[in-house]
Write a protein that holds these residues in place. Structure first.
Motif, short mmCIF file in Angstrom:
data_model
loop_
_atom_site.label_atom_id
_atom_site.label_comp_id
_atom_site.label_asym_id
_atom_site.label_seq_id
_atom_site.Cartn_x
_atom_site.Cartn_y
_atom_site.Cartn_z
N LEU A 33 0.96 -1.18 0.06
CA LEU A 33 0.01 -0.01 -0.17
C LEU A 33 0.89 1.16 0.02
CD1 LEU A 33 -2.83 -0.94 2.36
CD2 LEU A 33 -2.87 -0.71 0.23
N LYS A 34 2.03 1.30 0.74
CA LYS A 34 2.86 2.30 0.63
C LYS A 34 3.48 2.64 -0.74
CE LYS A 34 3.89 2.07 5.55
NZ LYS A 34 4.96 1.72 6.86
N LYS A 35 3.82 1.32 -1.34
CA LYS A 35 4.54 1.51 -2.59
C LYS A 35 3.62 2.17 -3.50
CE LYS A 35 7.12 -0.83 -5.89
NZ LYS A 35 7.57 -2.05 -6.41
N LYS A 36 2.07 1.76 -3.46
CA LYS A 36 0.91 2.45 -4.30
C LYS A 36 0.73 3.97 -3.63
CE LYS A 36 -1.36 -0.89 -6.89
NZ LYS A 36 -2.90 -1.44 -7.23
N HIS A 37 1.47 4.41 -2.72
CA HIS A 37 1.16 5.70 -1.90
C HIS A 37 -0.35 5.68 -1.57
CE1 HIS A 37 5.20 7.60 -2.61
NE2 HIS A 37 5.19 6.68 -3.50
N LEU A 38 -0.93 4.82 -0.95
CA LEU A 38 -2.38 4.71 -0.36
C LEU A 38 -2.14 4.66 1.02
CD1 LEU A 38 -3.76 2.14 -2.85
CD2 LEU A 38 -3.94 4.59 -3.05
N ASP A 39 -3.32 5.14 1.78
CA ASP A 39 -3.52 4.98 3.17
C ASP A 39 -3.44 3.59 3.86
OD1 ASP A 39 -4.05 5.32 5.92
OD2 ASP A 39 -5.88 6.96 5.42
N VAL A 40 -2.44 3.21 4.56
CA VAL A 40 -2.57 1.89 5.19
C VAL A 40 -3.70 1.52 6.14
CG1 VAL A 40 -0.01 1.66 4.79
CG2 VAL A 40 -1.00 2.68 6.96
N THR A 41 -4.40 2.45 6.34
CA THR A 41 -5.68 2.17 7.27
C THR A 41 -6.50 1.03 6.80
OG1 THR A 41 -6.64 4.26 6.55
CG2 THR A 41 -5.37 4.43 8.57
N VAL A 42 -6.85 1.10 5.42
CA VAL A 42 -7.49 0.27 4.65
C VAL A 42 -7.11 -1.31 5.15
CG1 VAL A 42 -8.42 1.66 2.91
CG2 VAL A 42 -6.26 0.34 2.50
N ALA A 43 -5.60 -1.55 5.34
CA ALA A 43 -5.13 -2.74 5.49
C ALA A 43 -5.44 -3.11 6.89
CB ALA A 43 -3.50 -2.70 5.29
N GLU A 44 -5.35 -2.00 7.99
CA GLU A 44 -5.33 -2.28 9.37
C GLU A 44 -6.96 -2.60 9.55
OE1 GLU A 44 -2.97 -2.33 10.94
OE2 GLU A 44 -1.51 -1.35 9.55
N THR A 45 -7.83 -1.84 8.89
CA THR A 45 -9.31 -2.40 8.96
C THR A 45 -9.90 -3.72 8.52
OG1 THR A 45 -9.89 0.12 8.62
CG2 THR A 45 -11.55 -1.75 8.40
N ALA A 46 -9.00 -4.06 7.68
CA ALA A 46 -9.15 -5.62 7.20
C ALA A 46 -8.58 -6.35 8.14
CB ALA A 46 -8.62 -5.69 5.59
N ILE A 47 -7.63 -6.03 8.50
CA ILE A 47 -6.76 -7.21 9.52
C ILE A 47 -7.62 -7.28 10.85
CG2 ILE A 47 -4.89 -7.31 10.96
CD1 ILE A 47 -3.23 -5.93 8.73
N ALA A 48 -8.29 -6.05 11.41
CA ALA A 48 -8.91 -5.98 12.41
C ALA A 48 -10.52 -6.87 12.27
CB ALA A 48 -9.36 -4.61 12.74
N CYS A 49 -10.82 -6.79 11.06
CA CYS A 49 -12.25 -7.39 10.44
C CYS A 49 -11.83 -8.99 10.52
CB CYS A 49 -12.71 -6.73 9.25
SG CYS A 49 -13.46 -5.20 9.36
N ASP A 50 -10.77 -9.40 10.06
CA ASP A 50 -10.60 -10.57 9.99
C ASP A 50 -10.40 -11.34 11.37
OD1 ASP A 50 -9.77 -12.92 8.25
OD2 ASP A 50 -7.58 -12.75 9.31
N LEU A 51 -9.70 -10.52 11.99
CA LEU A 51 -9.65 -11.02 13.50
C LEU A 51 -10.93 -11.38 14.30
CD1 LEU A 51 -6.60 -9.22 14.75
CD2 LEU A 51 -6.59 -11.54 14.94
N GLN A 52 -11.86 -10.20 13.99
CA GLN A 52 -13.22 -10.24 14.55
C GLN A 52 -14.06 -11.54 14.04
OE1 GLN A 52 -15.13 -6.49 13.76
NE2 GLN A 52 -16.84 -6.88 15.50
N TRP A 53 -13.97 -11.60 12.50
CA TRP A 53 -14.67 -12.54 12.09
C TRP A 53 -14.07 -14.24 12.59
CZ3 TRP A 53 -12.38 -16.34 8.45
CH2 TRP A 53 -13.55 -17.28 8.15
#
Length: 424
Positions: A18-38
């Motif tokens: 995501l950093k290489k694409k110069h995008l906000d890494v929070t989308v990854a953090e959200t997905a990681i958190a949702c996966d843990l919750q699931w």
């Protein structure tokens, strides 16, 4: 869509991508958190189902009507009600996880150069001499008589800005270009398809237009349809939810469609004349390939698009896009840009991209190996072969003669029917 195992087992890899694409890494953090919750919710449901199964087995051993039987029956009712509540929670978490995964962009290939934007793209190759074009070149909208064949004013009256009328030989030249592109693509091994020009939300989601590009597409809310921004969308979805035999790969298709884009935020010199339209004609090339060959197929795809420009005698360059200029769904992309002698600038006429399994996972397009093993995801690739308006702009400018006519490239004459286009 990325493999959920990837964010679970290699979250740092996703963050770095995501950093290489110069995008906000929070989308990854959200997905990681949702996966843990699931996973936590799934574990709870599975434990309750195990408890229910055990209670059922115990109750089957008890005499019906006995106190123990009735007690176990009451316990089962409580467990069942508890399961229903947890299952409802699990479905809600699954929906959140899916939304989070859909918001995650594709990862860039290792060969993609670092960079924040267009200025950091790498010139991969050039072809032709930009100084060898007509000395009489001028911006196409400044050619005397241009408005007689390309009527933007009446198009704006009938629809809006960016919806021109092509009249007489202009319409004929557009048709000639499309015919030429399709014939050349067929010679290169692509099977022509005439696809729908409206798609549903599932199709737009499969290719990555949704949820990334809602604001760029024209929508028919009553029907839930979207006008195609490119033939890539209906073509890719041709095999959605299907399993192809391995021996069928690669599958190569081409399609002509009008394309519809809002082009929100466009301004300045980029939108003059034919440079940027809301409706335009384009021929698309698409491949479904074996993962082991996808990057070889990308180079072939680029070569197929380049060959069209070579036959038209247009100078062009190939750009390898940097991480910050990659699209949401792309792992690697080349842009082909023709030289516009009248504007003294490069105009993009094709993007050739490898999506790896990103689109295939969303669309569930798989192949089964010859040994009958478990189906695997294909890789998808696409490229413009080619977009008409800017090719047309370059032809008008680069081939403008002293008498105001435009010389038609030899390869295009059989399709256009004459050697010159006249504005008189």
């Amino acid at each position: 869509m990325l493999d959920p195992k990837l964010i679970r087992e290699s979250p740092d890899l996703v963050r770095a991508a995501l950093k290489k694409k110069h995008l906000d890494v929070t989308v990854a953090e959200t997905a990681i958190a949702c996966d843990l919750q699931w996973r936590a919710a799934l574990t709870s449901v599975e434990q309750l189902r195990g408890k229910q199964k055990a209670a059922n087995a115990e109750m089957a051993k008890l005499p019906k009507g006995s106190a123990e039987f009735q007690s176990k029956q009451t316990e089962l009712k409580e467990v069942s009600a508890n399961i229903k509540g947890h299952e409802a929670g699990l479905k809600a978490v699954e929906a959140k996880l899916r939304d989070a995964m859909l918001a995650l962009p594709n990862l860039p290939h290792a060969s993609v150069p670092e960079g924040a934007g267009p200025a950091d793209n790498v010139v991969h190759a050039t072809h032709g001499d930009v100084k060898a074009v007509s000395p009489h070149a001028k911006a196409h909208w400044e050619i005397p008589g241009f408005d007689k064949l390309f009527d933007f004013a009446r198009g704006a009256k009938v629809t809006g800005a960016g919806f021109p009328f092509y009249i007489g030989d202009a319409a004929r030249l557009v048709r000639a270009l499309v015919h030429f592109f399709l014939d050349e693509d067929a010679k290169a091994g692509y099977v022509e398809v005439n696809p729908p020009i409206f798609v549903n939300a599932a199709s737009a989601t499969a290719t990555g237009q949704l949820p990334d590009k809602e604001g760029q597409m024209y929508e028919s809310p009553l029907d839930g349809f979207y006008a195609v921004p490119t033939a890539e969308v209906p073509l890719t979805n041709f095999f959605r939810d299907e399993i192809l035999p391995e021996e069928m790969l690669p599958v190569c298709r081409c399609a002509y469609t009008p394309c519809f884009r809002r082009e929100a935020g466009s301004y300045g010199k980029d939108v003059r004349g034919l440079n940027r339209l809301h409706q335009f004609d384009k021929v698309e090339l698409l491949k479904w390939v074996h993962p082991a060959t996808s990057y070889d197929e990308l180079e072939k795809l680029r070569g197929d698009a380049e060959r069209l420009l070579q036959k038209l005698g247009l100078p062009y360059r190939v750009l390898l896009m940097c991480g910050g200029d990659l699209g949401f769904s792309q792992s690697k992309k080349y842009d082909l840009e023709v030289w516009s002698a009248g504007q003294q600038r490069w105009l993009e006429v094709s993007s050739c991209s490898n999506f790896e399994s990103f689109q295939a996972r969303r669309a569930q397009i798989r192949y089964r190996a010859k040994d009958g093993s478990k189906p695997e995801l294909v890789h998808t690739l696409n490229g413009s072969g080619l977009a008409v308006p800017r090719v047309l702009a370059a032809l008008l400018e680069n081939n403008l003669q002293a008498d105001g006519r435009v010389k038609i490239p030899a390869a295009l004459v059989p399709f256009f029917g004459k050697e010159f286009l006249s504005f008189n």
